[in-house]
Write an enzyme that holds these catalytic residues in place. Structure first.
Site, mmCIF file in Angstrom:
data_model
loop_
_atom_site.group_PDB
_atom_site.id
_atom_site.type_symbol
_atom_site.label_atom_id
_atom_site.label_comp_id
_atom_site.label_asym_id
_atom_site.label_seq_id
_atom_site.Cartn_x
_atom_site.Cartn_y
_atom_site.Cartn_z
ATOM 1 N N CYS A 198 0.794 -1.230 0.000
ATOM 2 C CA CYS A 198 0.000 0.000 0.000
ATOM 3 C C CYS A 198 0.829 1.285 0.000
ATOM 4 O O CYS A 198 0.565 2.205 -0.789
ATOM 5 C CB CYS A 198 -0.943 0.003 1.198
ATOM 6 N N ARG A 233 15.357 0.936 3.321
ATOM 7 C CA ARG A 233 15.502 -0.347 2.650
ATOM 8 C C ARG A 233 14.801 -1.458 3.429
ATOM 9 O O ARG A 233 15.235 -2.602 3.436
ATOM 10 C CB ARG A 233 16.986 -0.696 2.435
ATOM 11 N N SER A 234 13.704 -1.113 4.083
ATOM 12 C CA SER A 234 12.948 -2.132 4.807
ATOM 13 C C SER A 234 12.235 -3.043 3.815
ATOM 14 O O SER A 234 11.982 -2.665 2.666
ATOM 15 C CB SER A 234 11.927 -1.472 5.738
ATOM 16 N N ASP A 256 20.853 3.430 2.542
ATOM 17 C CA ASP A 256 20.733 3.316 3.991
ATOM 18 C C ASP A 256 22.030 3.801 4.634
ATOM 19 O O ASP A 256 22.882 4.372 3.954
ATOM 20 C CB ASP A 256 20.351 1.894 4.422
#
Length: 383
Positions: A198, A233-234, A256
């Site tokens: 989402c 960068r999750s 990151d």
């Protein structure tokens, strides 16, 4: 049952009629500027932009589609499961409740404890009246505890038929490999498009609104000639977003605190570039650093750049940023994310409940997208 069957037949005829209308309107569109094809009332404005304004066009469309879904005998129901006191998660649930209520979607949150999380997910998976499940993170955290529990386990436990956030492995793998369908089109007489996460999808829709992403171009080249840097960068936001942007043709850097990666379709390539280097190169900067100390250096940002902040903290000095010539700044995306959550809920219903009644070789989402383009085209030509 007979009434529902008649409704299905009427809906199928409507889709076929709409498709013919779409073809005629697209011919008209080809004689006008390509910008008319963008979803939403796109803008040329600069400065600070409000996500709520961007979300309005999606809410109008969602309300119509919810009514159509109810006419086919299905009342969309979204279930939230909350086992955290995280303020950002509670705010997200609050925004979702308000938006769902306005759009006619049944939404409620089950508050539970960590020890009962898995039981609640099992019950929701098995409940035929629940069409989508959203779990509010964080709960256990990314590292498995002594009993093996982690947020990753929760993501994989939610059924693919109800994973409204598209964070489970089947959706993530398809995104990574740039596979846009759930199954081979030759195996079915209708196409089921894979869902997208989402928040990353909300960013793409904002870029579409700002005319950076052009849906009139072929798939894979809709953000050509743009350099975009993602500061996160999750596995749930930064990585899927970078992948989506690369799949649409952008030059994407994933940044990151350790390294900068060049993201290409299906792979990430290490670079020698520093954070400062990619800021200077970027047309778009997306920040999602969960730390109040991190701030983009505004003196390195290009004139005319677009900055989108995903973090609950502001990752930029707003006052200094707005002094950069022709910059565009979206400080929050939550309202658009909630729209994408509801959009995904309807896609789950279309994929797993209504698709058997679509006409041959017809993609429902394509029809809905074309309908939205017609609405925009009509407004643009009239004015």
């Amino acid at each position: 049952m007979q009434g529902i069957s008649c409704a299905h037949t009427v809906a199928s005829k409507r889709f076929l009629t709409l498709q013919k209308k779409c073809i005629n309107h697209i011919r008209v569109l080809s004689r006008h500027d390509a910008r008319l094809c963008h979803a939403g009332e796109s803008v040329d404005a600069y400065g600070k932009l409000c996500a709520e304004e961007i979300a309005k066009s999606f809410n109008d469309r969602l309300q119509c589609k919810v009514l159509e879904t109810k006419a086919l005998g299905i009342s969309p129901k979204l279930l939230g499961i909350m086992a955290t006191k995280n303020q950002a998660a509670m705010d997200y649930a609050h925004w979702t409740a308000r938006s769902c209520s306005q759009n006619g979607i049944d939404f409620h949150v089950v508050e539970t404890t960590k020890s009962s999380v898995f039981d609640e997910i099992r019950k929701a998976n098995e409940n035929p009246n629940v069409h989508g499940i959203i779990f509010y993170y964080p709960c256990f955290g990314p590292t498995p505890g002594p009993d093996g529990s982690s947020d990753e386990v929760i993501r994989e436990m939610i059924s693919v038929r109800k994973d409204v956030e598209a964070l489970s492995q089947p959706y993530r793998e398809r995104l990574k490999m740039n596979i846009r369908l759930l199954d081979s089109p030759c195996m079915r007489r209708w196409r089921r498009k894979s869902l997208l996460p989402c928040t990353p999808l909300a960013v793409v829709k904002i870029l579409e609104y700002l005319k950076i992403h052009n849906r009139c171009l072929p798939i894979g080249s809709r953000i050509n000639n743009k350099t975009i840097s993602v500061f996160n960068r999750s596995e749930v936001v930064g990585r899927p977003l970078a992948c989506m942007l690369a799949n649409d043709g952008a030059t994407v850097f994933s940044v990151d605190d350790k390294e900068t990666m060049l993201v290409q379709p299906c792979c990430e390539v290490p670079t020698d570039l520093e954070c400062e280097d990619v800021i200077k190169l970027s047309d778009v900067l997306v920040t999602g650093v969960p730390c109040s100390k991190f701030k983009l250096p505004c003196d390195l940002i290009r004139p005319g750049a677009t900055i989108i902040n995903l973090s609950s903290f502001s990752n930029v000095d707003e006052e200094r940023l707005l002094q950069v010539p022709n910059v565009r700044y979206v400080p929050k995306v939550g309202k658009v994310t909630v729209c994408m959550l509801q959009r995904n809920l309807l896609k789950l219903i279309y994929n797993f409940h209504l698709n058997k009644d679509l006409p041959d070789n017809q993609d429902l989402e394509d029809v809905l997208d074309l309908e939205h383009k017609i609405e925009i085209q009509s407004k643009s030509v009239i004015h």
